[in-house]
Design an enzyme around this catalytic site. Structure first.
Site, short mmCIF file in Angstrom:
data_model
loop_
_atom_site.label_atom_id
_atom_site.label_comp_id
_atom_site.label_asym_id
_atom_site.label_seq_id
_atom_site.Cartn_x
_atom_site.Cartn_y
_atom_site.Cartn_z
N SER A 265 -1.51 1.43 4.19
CA SER A 265 -0.18 0.93 3.85
C SER A 265 0.83 2.01 4.19
O SER A 265 0.76 3.12 3.65
CB SER A 265 -0.11 0.59 2.35
OG SER A 265 -1.00 -0.44 2.03
N GLY B 261 4.20 1.81 3.74
CA GLY B 261 5.46 1.54 3.07
C GLY B 261 6.29 0.53 3.82
O GLY B 261 5.79 -0.49 4.31
N ASP C 51 -1.79 -3.27 -3.80
CA ASP C 51 -2.92 -4.02 -4.36
C ASP C 51 -2.88 -5.47 -3.89
O ASP C 51 -3.91 -6.08 -3.58
CB ASP C 51 -2.90 -3.95 -5.88
CG ASP C 51 -2.78 -2.52 -6.39
OD1 ASP C 51 -3.40 -1.63 -5.77
OD2 ASP C 51 -2.05 -2.30 -7.36
#
Length: 315
Positions: free
Chosen positions: A220, A222, A252
């Site tokens: 990930s 952002g 998640d």
């Protein structure tokens, strides 16, 4: 069915404020209590998508009882391991401009017997799930190699495991070849011990984790999007996002979308990006439902813009 393991779950209380002014009495515009912990959030997102999920987690005190009650109300099956300590309570303060301040409690200390009971509870349920997602920090009392032992036990029964953790726990677990690891930008930089300023830096870091044992890396990045390196290739996915309300649990939600979509290849990456983009536009740690998703807005490519600077470079 996706089984989740959360060694350090929580109750997450979120307050939305006009602004955060230190040393004053603040009045929240809204407040809510959600089940918390990274694996718990994955279960919540899986359940919100209409799939079966079982959450394995240590539970203690009235806080643990409330956590189990809240999960049951969301249609999540709970396999709880009793603790002598109490489940932790976290606080999140969200300002009107989207600035988020989060206070995470340390959580209870888990005894050796409780740690073994948690491992055994996972092993006993390992035959049925399509994926087992083990997520979050390790509470006091669990050694850094606890996740490594968990991955080894799960692989012995032939199940697939996705691991979302960091630091020493991630480094130790790589030796047991988890099927997927899901770091964010900062965790990826920490794992390789160098700064990441561009997408190309992130790709090289993911390749290093792969060489050290991770069978696939879902990173990930952002606001920049997400990166997937697996047996089918290396892909970059992104999606436009409107107003960001809270990024708590967005990673998640991404992992849940990825696993529910099969856990491999560009289609699973697109689902991960779509779930993450939807999650950041929801309050608190709310998880997206199918109605919140806009997969048509997701872009996935193998033609990676390696020179692209990361919006939030990792030191």
């Amino acid at each position: 069915m996706i089984l989740t393991v959360t060694p350090n779950p929580s109750l997450d209380r979120t307050y939305e404020l006009p602004s955060l002014d230190r040393g004053t009495v603040l009045r929240a515009v809204t407040d809510r209590v959600d089940p918390g912990g990274k694996g718990v959030n994955v279960s919540r997102a899986v359940a919100a998508a209409g799939h079966r999920t079982v959450a394995v987690l240590p539970l203690g005190g009235p806080e643990g009882a409330l956590l189990a009650q809240l999960l049951g109300g969301l249609g999540i099956e709970v396999s709880g391991v009793p603790l002598t300590g109490s489940t932790r309570v976290n606080a999140t303060l969200v300002e009107a401009d989207g600035t988020l301040t989060k206070v995470n409690a340390a959580g209870p200390e888990i005894s050796e017997a409780e740690a073994e009971a948690l491992l055994e509870a996972v092993r006993a349920l390992s035959a049925d799930p399509d994926w087992i997602a083990c997520c979050g920090s390790l509470p006091r009392g669990l050694p850094p190699n606890w996740y490594a032992e968990l991955v080894a036990r799960i692989h012995r029964v032939g199940a697939r495991i996705a691991l979302d953790t960091s630091g020493a726990a991630l480094a130790a677990a790589l030796t047991e070849r988890p099927d997927v690891v899901k770091p964010n930008t900062g965790e990826l930089a920490e794992a390789v011990g160098r700064p990441l300023a561009t997408l190309g830096d992130a790709v090289k870091a993911a390749e290093e984790l792969h060489a050290r044992g991770a069978q696939a890396v879902l990173a990930s990045l952002g606001a920049d999007g997400q990166l997937l390196l697996d047996a089918s290739g290396t892909y970059f996915g992104s999606a436009p996002v409107g107003a960001v309300r809270s990024n708590v649990g967005a990673g998640d939600a991404s992992l849940a979308g990825f696993l529910a979509a099969g856990g491999t290849g560009p289609a699973a990456l697109a689902a991960a990006v779509g779930h993450g983009a939807a999650a950041v536009q929801l309050p608190g740690s709310a998880m997206p439902t199918p109605a919140d998703l806009d997969l048509s807005a997701v872009s996935v490519t193998e033609d990676l813009p390696l020179d692209r600077a990361l919006t939030e470079p990792a030191p």
